[in-house]
Structures are given as structure tokens and as C-alpha cells.
Design a protein around this motif. Structure first.
Motif, PDB file in Angstrom:
ATOM      1  N   GLY A  70       0.764  -1.343  -0.152  1.00  0.00           N
ATOM      2  CA  GLY A  70      -0.227   0.195  -0.231  1.00  0.00           C
ATOM      3  C   GLY A  70       0.850   1.357  -0.113  1.00  0.00           C
ATOM      4  O   GLY A  70       0.162   2.397   0.075  1.00  0.00           O
ATOM      5  N   GLY A  71       2.216   1.051  -0.443  1.00  0.00           N
ATOM      6  CA  GLY A  71       2.668   2.521  -0.681  1.00  0.00           C
ATOM      7  C   GLY A  71       4.015   2.760   0.363  1.00  0.00           C
ATOM      8  O   GLY A  71       4.465   3.571   0.496  1.00  0.00           O
ATOM      9  N   GLU A  72       3.613   1.548   1.282  1.00  0.00           N
ATOM     10  CA  GLU A  72       4.442   1.620   2.950  1.00  0.00           C
ATOM     11  C   GLU A  72       5.514   0.231   3.263  1.00  0.00           C
ATOM     12  O   GLU A  72       5.208  -0.188   2.692  1.00  0.00           O
ATOM     13  N   PHE A  73       6.213   1.016   3.812  1.00  0.00           N
ATOM     14  CA  PHE A  73       7.081  -0.428   3.735  1.00  0.00           C
ATOM     15  C   PHE A  73       6.979  -1.193   4.977  1.00  0.00           C
ATOM     16  O   PHE A  73       6.012  -0.435   6.371  1.00  0.00           O
ATOM     17  N   ILE A  74       7.440  -2.412   4.671  1.00  0.00           N
ATOM     18  CA  ILE A  74       6.319  -3.210   5.780  1.00  0.00           C
ATOM     19  C   ILE A  74       7.492  -4.230   6.769  1.00  0.00           C
ATOM     20  O   ILE A  74       7.651  -4.439   7.276  1.00  0.00           O
ATOM     21  N   SER A  75       8.579  -4.007   5.259  1.00  0.00           N
ATOM     22  CA  SER A  75       9.802  -5.387   6.469  1.00  0.00           C
ATOM     23  C   SER A  75      11.461  -5.172   5.178  1.00  0.00           C
ATOM     24  O   SER A  75      10.921  -4.566   3.875  1.00  0.00           O
ATOM     25  N   PHE A  76      11.682  -5.992   5.568  1.00  0.00           N
ATOM     26  CA  PHE A  76      13.375  -5.564   4.409  1.00  0.00           C
ATOM     27  C   PHE A  76      12.763  -7.545   4.268  1.00  0.00           C
ATOM     28  O   PHE A  76      13.012  -8.392   5.203  1.00  0.00           O
ATOM     29  N   GLY A  77      13.085  -8.317   3.292  1.00  0.00           N
ATOM     30  CA  GLY A  77      12.901  -9.264   2.849  1.00  0.00           C
ATOM     31  C   GLY A  77      13.768 -10.650   4.029  1.00  0.00           C
ATOM     32  O   GLY A  77      15.022  -9.818   3.896  1.00  0.00           O
ATOM     33  N   SER A  78      12.827 -11.453   4.359  1.00  0.00           N
ATOM     34  CA  SER A  78      13.646 -12.413   4.782  1.00  0.00           C
ATOM     35  C   SER A  78      14.093 -13.743   4.018  1.00  0.00           C
ATOM     36  O   SER A  78      14.765 -14.326   4.826  1.00  0.00           O
ATOM     37  N   VAL A  79      13.840 -14.012   3.163  1.00  0.00           N
ATOM     38  CA  VAL A  79      13.792 -14.603   2.601  1.00  0.00           C
ATOM     39  C   VAL A  79      14.459 -14.318   0.547  1.00  0.00           C
ATOM     40  O   VAL A  79      13.397 -13.595   0.158  1.00  0.00           O
ATOM     41  N   GLY A  80      15.213 -14.976  -0.420  1.00  0.00           N
ATOM     42  CA  GLY A  80      15.616 -14.135  -0.734  1.00  0.00           C
ATOM     43  C   GLY A  80      13.993 -15.978  -1.961  1.00  0.00           C
ATOM     44  O   GLY A  80      14.190 -16.712  -1.614  1.00  0.00           O
ATOM     45  N   GLY A  81      15.086 -15.525  -3.355  1.00  0.00           N
ATOM     46  CA  GLY A  81      14.388 -16.233  -4.522  1.00  0.00           C
ATOM     47  C   GLY A  81      14.494 -15.836  -5.539  1.00  0.00           C
ATOM     48  O   GLY A  81      14.956 -14.789  -5.643  1.00  0.00           O
ATOM     49  N   LEU A  82      13.677 -16.799  -6.464  1.00  0.00           N
ATOM     50  CA  LEU A  82      14.034 -16.560  -7.800  1.00  0.00           C
ATOM     51  C   LEU A  82      12.850 -15.792  -8.363  1.00  0.00           C
ATOM     52  O   LEU A  82      11.538 -16.895  -7.862  1.00  0.00           O
TER      53      LEU A  82
END
Length: 199
Positions: A70-82
Motif C-alpha cells: 500500500g505504498g508503505e514500508f513493511i519489512s526488509f525481506g527475510s527470504v530470497g528467491g527467484l
């Protein structure tokens, strides 16, 4: 996608303060945006293009990069991927060796717009998951039924979403491209191109 856990590519990571969505978008070379019906802001994050094949454009999603809702920061991603995306396709595919519960997660979306600098589609609630035990399941069908009435999804969108979910589930179960193991080859490409956040 389980986006609160998703990683994303780009140069803004968890080492500093949370950026705004505009800052993160400006720092990225490829921006992934999913909306809610009809065009409300939903999940957004960056991706780093690592190549293309007949299945579409492949992106690496790095751990530690910002995710927005919704245009707001929620987290720094904890799981990478493709992620694999293709123009006019009704789904996106996310592959991750890191998540404890699943290996493949597909969002059902309106036919994707894919440009040189990003991709956008409207999230249609349904998701197709391959769990770590090999089961393939279509989930969030209750949310889809609720929202098709609440937002008045057109009948062609309803039909397209349902058909796409069934199609993707069958493709995953059969091991059809891009669910044929080629993600392992793209992981090798990603690790050669990106220094951290991939493994």
C-alpha cells in the motif's frame, strides 16, 4: 506471494533506515508491482534481472531489501528467491530454497505488463503453492470468492483467474516449464552475478 518474507533485488538493504517506496523504486533497475482490484497499491519490491528464456524474464530477489504494501514500508525481506514473469501471463512464479514451508509460490494476477524497467499486474487473490512435501495446492479460494463479489470482478477475469490457477497447478505437478528444474540453473547464474543475499 508470502510477501512479508519475500526478498527483493536492488541496492537499498537492511543495513540502513527504511526507505520510502519512491527511494527504493529510484534505486532499482526493475520494479515489481502488484495491485488490488481495480488499481489499488498492494505489494511492491525490486528485482534484479538475471536473464530471459522461453518461459520469461528471470529476476533474483535478494534477502534484506525493502518490501512495501500500500505504498508503505513493511519489512526488509527475510527470504530470497527467484521470480519468473512473462508478458500477458496470468501468473508469476517465485522459487525459493529458503522458505520452511514451500518451494514454489505462484500468484494469480491479471495478464502481466512487462517492460524493461518493471512489471505490474492486479493480484486476483488465488495462489498456487508447491509445499516442501511435494503437494500442489490452490489456496485463498475463499478470499477470491469474497472479493469477486465485493469488487465486482468481470466474468472474463473470474474465468481467466480460475483457469490460470488450474493450469499452473497442473504444470507444477507435471514438471512443465518453468517448473522443470531450470530454476536450479538460474540460481547458478544469480550466484555468479550477485554478491550477497542470494544463498
Amino acid at each position: 506471494m508470502a510477501d512479508s518474507d519475500a526478498g527483493s533485488g536492488g541496492s537499498l538493504g537492511s543495513a540502513g533506515p527504511a526507505p520510502t517506496v519512491d527511494q527504493a523504486r529510484a534505486a532499482s533497475s526493475f520494479w515489481v508491482r502488484r495491485e488490488k482490484w481495480p488499481h489499488l497499491p498492494h505489494y511492491e519490491h525490486a528485482g534484479e534481472v538475471i536473464g530471459e528464456d522461453e518461459c520469461g524474464t528471470w529476476l533474483v530477489l535478494n534477502r534484506g531489501a525493502p518490501v512495501f504494501k500500500g505504498g508503505e514500508f513493511i519489512s526488509f525481506g527475510s527470504v530470497g528467491g527467484l521470480m519468473c514473469v512473462a508478458a500477458d501471463r496470468w501468473w508469476t512464479a517465485w522459487f525459493t530454497p529458503h522458505d520452511k514451508h514451500f518451494t514454489v509460490y505462484c500468484d494469480i494476477v491479471t495478464p502481466l505488463e512487462v517492460r524493461s524497467d518493471g512489471t505490474c499486474g492486479v493480484d486476483l487473490d488465488l495462489d498456487v503453492i508447491q509445499w516442501r512435501d511435494g503437494r500442489v495446492e490452490i489456496v485463498d479460494q475463499d478470499e477470491f470468492e469474497e472479493n469477486r463479489t465485493r469488487f465486482g470482478y468481470p466474468e472474463d477475469v473470474v474465468a481467466g483467474a480460475l483457469a490460470a490457477a488450474d493450469e499452473v497447478a497442473a504444470m507444477i505437478a507435471a514438471g512443465d516449464p518453468p517448473f522443470d528444474g531450470r530454476a536450479d540453473e538460474w540460481w547458478a547464474v544469480a550466484r555468479a552475478m550477485v554478491d550477497d543475499g542470494v544463498e
